[in-house]
Design a protein around this motif. Sequence first.
Motif, PDB file in Angstrom:
ATOM      1  N   THR A  71       0.833  -1.204   0.000  1.00  0.00           N
ATOM      2  CA  THR A  71       0.000   0.000   0.000  1.00  0.00           C
ATOM      3  C   THR A  71       0.866   1.252   0.000  1.00  0.00           C
ATOM      4  OG1 THR A  71      -1.669  -1.241   1.226  1.00  0.00           O
ATOM      5  CG2 THR A  71      -1.909   1.135   1.189  1.00  0.00           C
ATOM      6  N   ALA A  72       1.912   1.240   0.806  1.00  0.00           N
ATOM      7  CA  ALA A  72       2.826   2.390   0.867  1.00  0.00           C
ATOM      8  C   ALA A  72       3.521   2.619  -0.475  1.00  0.00           C
ATOM      9  CB  ALA A  72       3.865   2.187   1.971  1.00  0.00           C
ATOM     10  N   GLN A  73       3.944   1.520  -1.099  1.00  0.00           N
ATOM     11  CA  GLN A  73       4.578   1.646  -2.416  1.00  0.00           C
ATOM     12  C   GLN A  73       3.626   2.285  -3.422  1.00  0.00           C
ATOM     13  OE1 GLN A  73       7.688   0.756  -3.798  1.00  0.00           O
ATOM     14  NE2 GLN A  73       8.392   0.518  -1.698  1.00  0.00           N
ATOM     15  N   LEU A  74       2.375   1.838  -3.424  1.00  0.00           N
ATOM     16  CA  LEU A  74       1.386   2.392  -4.357  1.00  0.00           C
ATOM     17  C   LEU A  74       1.142   3.873  -4.075  1.00  0.00           C
ATOM     18  CD1 LEU A  74      -1.143  -0.544  -4.627  1.00  0.00           C
ATOM     19  CD2 LEU A  74       0.437   0.270  -6.393  1.00  0.00           C
ATOM     20  N   CYS A  75       1.036   4.235  -2.800  1.00  0.00           N
ATOM     21  CA  CYS A  75       0.838   5.650  -2.452  1.00  0.00           C
ATOM     22  C   CYS A  75       2.028   6.490  -2.904  1.00  0.00           C
ATOM     23  CB  CYS A  75       0.627   5.813  -0.949  1.00  0.00           C
ATOM     24  SG  CYS A  75      -0.956   5.182  -0.382  1.00  0.00           S
ATOM     25  N   GLN A  76       3.229   5.966  -2.704  1.00  0.00           N
ATOM     26  CA  GLN A  76       4.436   6.688  -3.114  1.00  0.00           C
ATOM     27  C   GLN A  76       4.476   6.845  -4.637  1.00  0.00           C
ATOM     28  OE1 GLN A  76       8.061   4.935  -1.685  1.00  0.00           O
ATOM     29  NE2 GLN A  76       9.354   6.458  -2.672  1.00  0.00           N
ATOM     30  N   ILE A  77       4.088   5.799  -5.350  1.00  0.00           N
ATOM     31  CA  ILE A  77       4.093   5.862  -6.812  1.00  0.00           C
ATOM     32  C   ILE A  77       3.049   6.850  -7.323  1.00  0.00           C
ATOM     33  CG2 ILE A  77       3.626   4.488  -8.888  1.00  0.00           C
ATOM     34  CD1 ILE A  77       5.026   2.127  -7.319  1.00  0.00           C
ATOM     35  N   VAL A  78       1.916   6.949  -6.633  1.00  0.00           N
ATOM     36  CA  VAL A  78       0.897   7.925  -7.002  1.00  0.00           C
ATOM     37  C   VAL A  78       1.455   9.345  -6.811  1.00  0.00           C
ATOM     38  CG1 VAL A  78      -1.323   8.918  -6.290  1.00  0.00           C
ATOM     39  CG2 VAL A  78      -1.099   6.465  -6.626  1.00  0.00           C
ATOM     40  N   ALA A 131      -6.287   4.770  13.198  1.00  0.00           N
ATOM     41  CA  ALA A 131      -6.106   5.537  11.965  1.00  0.00           C
ATOM     42  C   ALA A 131      -4.803   6.322  11.998  1.00  0.00           C
ATOM     43  CB  ALA A 131      -7.283   6.487  11.756  1.00  0.00           C
ATOM     44  N   GLU A 132      -4.453   6.850  13.151  1.00  0.00           N
ATOM     45  CA  GLU A 132      -3.226   7.634  13.252  1.00  0.00           C
ATOM     46  C   GLU A 132      -1.986   6.758  13.331  1.00  0.00           C
ATOM     47  OE1 GLU A 132      -5.142  11.592  15.295  1.00  0.00           O
ATOM     48  OE2 GLU A 132      -3.796  10.360  16.472  1.00  0.00           O
ATOM     49  N   SER A 133      -2.145   5.475  13.779  1.00  0.00           N
ATOM     50  CA  SER A 133      -0.985   4.603  13.902  1.00  0.00           C
ATOM     51  C   SER A 133      -0.453   4.184  12.539  1.00  0.00           C
ATOM     52  CB  SER A 133      -1.321   3.367  14.731  1.00  0.00           C
ATOM     53  OG  SER A 133      -2.189   2.523  14.004  1.00  0.00           O
ATOM     54  N   ASP A 134      -1.284   4.212  11.517  1.00  0.00           N
ATOM     55  CA  ASP A 134      -0.838   3.817  10.191  1.00  0.00           C
ATOM     56  C   ASP A 134      -1.362   4.813   9.174  1.00  0.00           C
ATOM     57  OD1 ASP A 134      -0.865   0.714   8.267  1.00  0.00           O
ATOM     58  OD2 ASP A 134       0.120   2.613   7.952  1.00  0.00           O
ATOM     59  N   SER A 135      -0.590   5.843   8.914  1.00  0.00           N
ATOM     60  CA  SER A 135      -1.034   6.892   8.004  1.00  0.00           C
ATOM     61  C   SER A 135      -1.205   6.382   6.588  1.00  0.00           C
ATOM     62  CB  SER A 135      -0.044   8.059   8.023  1.00  0.00           C
ATOM     63  OG  SER A 135       1.237   7.630   7.603  1.00  0.00           O
ATOM     64  N   VAL A 136      -0.520   5.307   6.218  1.00  0.00           N
ATOM     65  CA  VAL A 136      -0.648   4.759   4.869  1.00  0.00           C
ATOM     66  C   VAL A 136      -2.057   4.232   4.650  1.00  0.00           C
ATOM     67  CG1 VAL A 136       0.132   2.936   3.324  1.00  0.00           C
ATOM     68  CG2 VAL A 136       1.779   4.220   4.662  1.00  0.00           C
ATOM     69  N   VAL A 137      -2.562   3.445   5.599  1.00  0.00           N
ATOM     70  CA  VAL A 137      -3.915   2.930   5.466  1.00  0.00           C
ATOM     71  C   VAL A 137      -4.899   4.090   5.482  1.00  0.00           C
ATOM     72  CG1 VAL A 137      -5.684   1.466   6.500  1.00  0.00           C
ATOM     73  CG2 VAL A 137      -3.334   0.683   6.430  1.00  0.00           C
ATOM     74  N   GLY A 138      -4.632   5.120   6.281  1.00  0.00           N
ATOM     75  CA  GLY A 138      -5.482   6.311   6.288  1.00  0.00           C
ATOM     76  C   GLY A 138      -5.526   6.969   4.924  1.00  0.00           C
ATOM     77  N   LEU A 139      -4.400   6.991   4.228  1.00  0.00           N
ATOM     78  CA  LEU A 139      -4.373   7.566   2.886  1.00  0.00           C
ATOM     79  C   LEU A 139      -5.227   6.756   1.924  1.00  0.00           C
ATOM     80  CD1 LEU A 139      -0.619   8.517   2.415  1.00  0.00           C
ATOM     81  CD2 LEU A 139      -2.554  10.082   2.413  1.00  0.00           C
ATOM     82  N   VAL A 140      -5.144   5.432   2.018  1.00  0.00           N
ATOM     83  CA  VAL A 140      -5.908   4.586   1.120  1.00  0.00           C
ATOM     84  C   VAL A 140      -7.399   4.764   1.351  1.00  0.00           C
ATOM     85  CG1 VAL A 140      -6.439   2.192   0.530  1.00  0.00           C
ATOM     86  CG2 VAL A 140      -4.083   2.910   0.828  1.00  0.00           C
TER      87      VAL A 140
END
Length: 181
Positions: A71-78, A131-140
């Motif tokens: 998920t983090a990789q996809l967010c970074q690529i976006v 939600a705050e413990s994992d900002s990546v999932v929050g972004l998704v």
Amino acid sequence: MGASASREKFRESVSALVEVDVSPDDADFWDELWKIPSSAEEVFELIDPEAARRLRDERFDNLATLFTQATAQLCQIVETPYNIYFDQALNCVRVLTRILPFLLEKGDLGDADANVEHLCWGTGSSPVAAAESDSVVGLVVGGENGKKGKGGKSKGGRGGGGDSDAGTDGDDDYNQEPLAL
């Protein structure tokens, strides 16, 4: 790296995930995993149903890291959409496509898994803390990387969760349940 060498490297990485605890901080392992060129057929063959279930049942921390890393990789690529990263994005999507049905399988069978609920939906002791413990999932899910909305409420939270006063504070976006992914 040739096709057979990359296939063997991917096989070794999957075996490591199933057999031993891999640290979420092992950047070399996780970066290499996404850079190994793999076809959809290879991903589905090398992450067979037994391996996916063993990963879920015996090495959930590895599965959670795999999920959040993809998920983090996809967010970074976006955020940085350069052509050189598109193969990595494909690998992330292929791995997620393979593991998600097994990750969610127990819930479909009526046996809710608290680890899966927390990983995918942020449920647990505190929806805000989750939600705050994992900002990546929050972004998704649609948050803005921990930024607060009006009134100091986190925009990435799950909302009222059935509170009787839901919607009475005038902030309908905050109290609305997110769309299913």
